[in-house]
Design a protein around this motif. Structure first.
Motif, PDB file in Angstrom:
ATOM      1  N   ASP A 153       0.832  -1.203   0.000  1.00  0.00           N
ATOM      2  CA  ASP A 153       0.000   0.000   0.000  1.00  0.00           C
ATOM      3  C   ASP A 153       0.872   1.260   0.000  1.00  0.00           C
ATOM      4  OD1 ASP A 153      -2.901   0.876   0.298  1.00  0.00           O
ATOM      5  OD2 ASP A 153      -1.917   2.061   1.857  1.00  0.00           O
ATOM      6  N   ARG A 154       1.956   1.214   0.767  1.00  0.00           N
ATOM      7  CA  ARG A 154       2.900   2.334   0.785  1.00  0.00           C
ATOM      8  C   ARG A 154       3.497   2.566  -0.596  1.00  0.00           C
ATOM      9  NH1 ARG A 154       5.776   4.303   5.160  1.00  0.00           N
ATOM     10  NH2 ARG A 154       6.412   6.159   4.067  1.00  0.00           N
ATOM     11  N   ILE A 155       3.909   1.445  -1.218  1.00  0.00           N
ATOM     12  CA  ILE A 155       4.535   1.515  -2.533  1.00  0.00           C
ATOM     13  C   ILE A 155       3.553   2.058  -3.580  1.00  0.00           C
ATOM     14  CG2 ILE A 155       5.208  -0.028  -4.439  1.00  0.00           C
ATOM     15  CD1 ILE A 155       7.569   0.657  -2.727  1.00  0.00           C
ATOM     16  N   ILE A 156       2.295   1.652  -3.481  1.00  0.00           N
ATOM     17  CA  ILE A 156       1.285   2.147  -4.415  1.00  0.00           C
ATOM     18  C   ILE A 156       1.161   3.667  -4.267  1.00  0.00           C
ATOM     19  CG2 ILE A 156      -1.206   2.152  -4.911  1.00  0.00           C
ATOM     20  CD1 ILE A 156      -1.129  -0.899  -4.260  1.00  0.00           C
TER      21      ILE A 156
ATOM     22  N   ALA B  16      -6.927 -10.247  10.327  1.00  0.00           N
ATOM     23  CA  ALA B  16      -5.861  -9.588   9.567  1.00  0.00           C
ATOM     24  C   ALA B  16      -6.452  -8.546   8.624  1.00  0.00           C
ATOM     25  CB  ALA B  16      -5.067 -10.628   8.781  1.00  0.00           C
ATOM     26  N   ARG B  17      -7.534  -8.937   7.945  1.00  0.00           N
ATOM     27  CA  ARG B  17      -8.150  -8.020   6.980  1.00  0.00           C
ATOM     28  C   ARG B  17      -8.657  -6.759   7.676  1.00  0.00           C
ATOM     29  NH1 ARG B  17     -12.744 -10.836   4.455  1.00  0.00           N
ATOM     30  NH2 ARG B  17     -13.756 -10.315   6.402  1.00  0.00           N
ATOM     31  N   GLU B  18      -9.328  -6.976   8.806  1.00  0.00           N
ATOM     32  CA  GLU B  18      -9.909  -5.840   9.513  1.00  0.00           C
ATOM     33  C   GLU B  18      -8.817  -4.906  10.037  1.00  0.00           C
ATOM     34  OE1 GLU B  18     -13.113  -7.101  12.077  1.00  0.00           O
ATOM     35  OE2 GLU B  18     -12.855  -5.215  13.194  1.00  0.00           O
ATOM     36  N   ARG B  19      -7.777  -5.487  10.617  1.00  0.00           N
ATOM     37  CA  ARG B  19      -6.684  -4.663  11.148  1.00  0.00           C
ATOM     38  C   ARG B  19      -6.045  -3.847  10.029  1.00  0.00           C
ATOM     39  NH1 ARG B  19      -2.532  -8.174  13.214  1.00  0.00           N
ATOM     40  NH2 ARG B  19      -1.504  -6.273  13.872  1.00  0.00           N
ATOM     41  N   LEU B  20      -5.843  -4.492   8.884  1.00  0.00           N
ATOM     42  CA  LEU B  20      -5.239  -3.793   7.748  1.00  0.00           C
ATOM     43  C   LEU B  20      -6.122  -2.660   7.251  1.00  0.00           C
ATOM     44  CD1 LEU B  20      -3.616  -6.558   5.539  1.00  0.00           C
ATOM     45  CD2 LEU B  20      -2.500  -4.506   6.391  1.00  0.00           C
ATOM     46  N   GLN B  21      -7.424  -2.939   7.167  1.00  0.00           N
ATOM     47  CA  GLN B  21      -8.325  -1.905   6.649  1.00  0.00           C
ATOM     48  C   GLN B  21      -8.303  -0.660   7.534  1.00  0.00           C
ATOM     49  OE1 GLN B  21     -11.753  -4.397   6.249  1.00  0.00           O
ATOM     50  NE2 GLN B  21     -11.666  -4.381   4.008  1.00  0.00           N
ATOM     51  N   VAL B  22      -8.319  -0.877   8.836  1.00  0.00           N
ATOM     52  CA  VAL B  22      -8.307   0.251   9.770  1.00  0.00           C
ATOM     53  C   VAL B  22      -6.974   1.003   9.678  1.00  0.00           C
ATOM     54  CG1 VAL B  22      -8.320   0.890  12.210  1.00  0.00           C
ATOM     55  CG2 VAL B  22      -9.954  -0.807  11.348  1.00  0.00           C
ATOM     56  N   ARG B  28      -3.263   6.168   4.876  1.00  0.00           N
ATOM     57  CA  ARG B  28      -3.500   6.870   3.608  1.00  0.00           C
ATOM     58  C   ARG B  28      -3.909   8.315   3.859  1.00  0.00           C
ATOM     59  NH1 ARG B  28      -7.090   1.974   1.375  1.00  0.00           N
ATOM     60  NH2 ARG B  28      -5.386   0.580   0.850  1.00  0.00           N
ATOM     61  N   ARG B  29      -4.694   8.500   4.916  1.00  0.00           N
ATOM     62  CA  ARG B  29      -5.148   9.850   5.236  1.00  0.00           C
ATOM     63  C   ARG B  29      -3.955  10.725   5.610  1.00  0.00           C
ATOM     64  NH1 ARG B  29      -9.331   8.416   8.619  1.00  0.00           N
ATOM     65  NH2 ARG B  29      -8.020   8.808  10.421  1.00  0.00           N
ATOM     66  N   ASN B  30      -3.031  10.125   6.348  1.00  0.00           N
ATOM     67  CA  ASN B  30      -1.902  10.904   6.839  1.00  0.00           C
ATOM     68  C   ASN B  30      -0.813  11.122   5.803  1.00  0.00           C
ATOM     69  OD1 ASN B  30      -2.938  11.340   9.335  1.00  0.00           O
ATOM     70  ND2 ASN B  30      -2.029   9.496  10.220  1.00  0.00           N
ATOM     71  N   ARG B  31      -0.851  10.275   4.748  1.00  0.00           N
ATOM     72  CA  ARG B  31       0.263  10.283   3.799  1.00  0.00           C
ATOM     73  C   ARG B  31       0.463  11.643   3.159  1.00  0.00           C
ATOM     74  NH1 ARG B  31      -0.753   5.499   0.204  1.00  0.00           N
ATOM     75  NH2 ARG B  31      -0.255   4.260   2.019  1.00  0.00           N
TER      76      ARG B  31
END
Lengths: 271, 90
Positions: A153-156, B16-22, B28-31
């Motif tokens: 995700d970071r790389i994307i 795993a999926r839920e932790r990743l989504q959160v 992404r917001r902070n990026r």
């Protein structure tokens, strides 16, 4: 003009180099001219996976610094006529790569080859950013596992921000290649499913490479799995992925593990 | 290990999926955010410093990115005693 494809992942050990070799060889076998460029300066390995480690004389840094011509540094594969390798330097530090230098080399390669595969180093630092800088397309190698998906995700994010195409407001085509997929574990709910990975990364799927002993054997022998054992499951998955990369509309079949007795008993669902 | 544990174990992938989504929603917001916020913080600080001496800790800048609207929150505390207007002090 050839297409430049960066093979990247963020996380190390997920199969970037193996996938670069397997995809590149698969494309070259169809008659296309293919160059594989190792960007992992200081830790080169693509030469080893390609079985060309004893044929390296000049490398990418030599070409950039002008001490060797591009044609001198390119190593022609002994199995496939149209497949070439541009190795990374083993001794110099990674600052030896300059953006202008890399850009010039990529431009030259692009004018001669149909496909230029850039094997990125792990991480998100300079080396990884230079590997993706001039790419038209990206293959993001991901294992169905939390840290790998997070790094992808970071790389994307970087691909959408730091590539030349992104800066010029153009799209860079991104594809996720899931490697080391274990259908049995996914069907038991022990491993992220393909749907999970794709939903999280919201990036189209290039292929699913099953976990396979054959891939390791191919590396041991110094031959891309698509050349040494083209009929086994992992090689077939790479060959299909290569065809999709060339634009063929080939549906992806998720490897399926037949339900065992215990799974039925426990009511486990297959992914 | 009882039978329940077997059922519990198979649920690790959804976790795993839920932790990743959160996590990724947050990352992404902070990026795109830290750069803008730190630039704003610096410039606001410089403007205030022209007139009032304040400690860096008294300035809070945060940005909340929403689907349709984003808000920029700037919180400046000016302590009554220690904040001596520069014009008077000079």
């Amino acid at each position: 003009m050839g297409k430049v494809v960066v093979v990247t992942s963020g996380k190390g050990g997920v199969g970037k180099t193996t996938s670069t070799a397997a995809l590149g060889a698969a494309v070259a076998k169809t008659g296309k001219k293919v160059a594989l460029v190792d960007f992992d300066v200081g830790l080169r390995n693509l030469d080893l996976i390609m079985g060309a480690e004893r044929r390296v004389v000049f490398d990418l840094v030599n070409v950039i610094q002008g001490s060797a011509k591009l044609s001198q540094a390119l190593i022609r594969d002994k199995r496939v006529e149209t497949l070439f390798l541009l190795p990374a330097s083993q001794t110099r530090d990674k600052d030896a790569l300059t953006e202008d230098g890399v850009g010039e080399v990529i431009d030259k390669l692009r004018s001669v080859f149909d496909y230029v595969f850039c094997d990125s180093p792990a991480g998100i630092e300079r080396g990884a950013q230079l590997a993706m800088r001039f790419a038209d397309e990206a293959v993001i190698v991901t294992n169905p596992e939390v840290s790998s998906v997070r790094d992808s995700d970071r790389i994307i994010g970087l691909l959408d921000a730091r590539t030349l195409r992104a800066e010029q407001g153009e799209q860079i085509a991104k594809h996720v290649l899931v490697t080391r997929y274990d259908a049995a574990r996914a069907s038991r709910g022990e491993m992220l499913s393909i749907d999970d990975v794709l939903e999280i990364l919201s990036t189209p799927l290039l292929g699913i490479i099953p976990e396979s002993q054959d891939v390791l054997r191919a590396s041991n022998l110094g031959s891309p799995v698509t050349l040494s054992e083209p009929l086994n499951a992992a090689a077939k998955a790479y060959i299909d992925a290569a065809r999709r990369l060339e634009g063929e509309n080939l549906p992806v079949v998720v490897p399926f593990e037949r339900k065992g007795f215990l799974d039925r008993l426990l009511g486990r669902r297959a992914a | 290990m009882n039978l329940l544990d077997i059922f519990k174990r198979r649920s690790s992938a959804p976790v795993a999926r839920e932790r990743l989504q959160v996590l990724l929603a947050y990352e992404r917001r902070n990026r795109s955010q830290p750069d803008l916020v730190s630039i704003l913080r610096e410039e606001i600080m410089a403007v205030i410093a022209k007139h009032v001496q304040i400690d860096q800790d008294y300035l809070q800048v945060s940005m909340d990115r929403g689907e349709t609207m984003s808000t920029l929150e700037i919180d400046i505390q000016i302590p009554n005693k220690s904040a001596v207007p520069l014009a008077m002090a000079g």
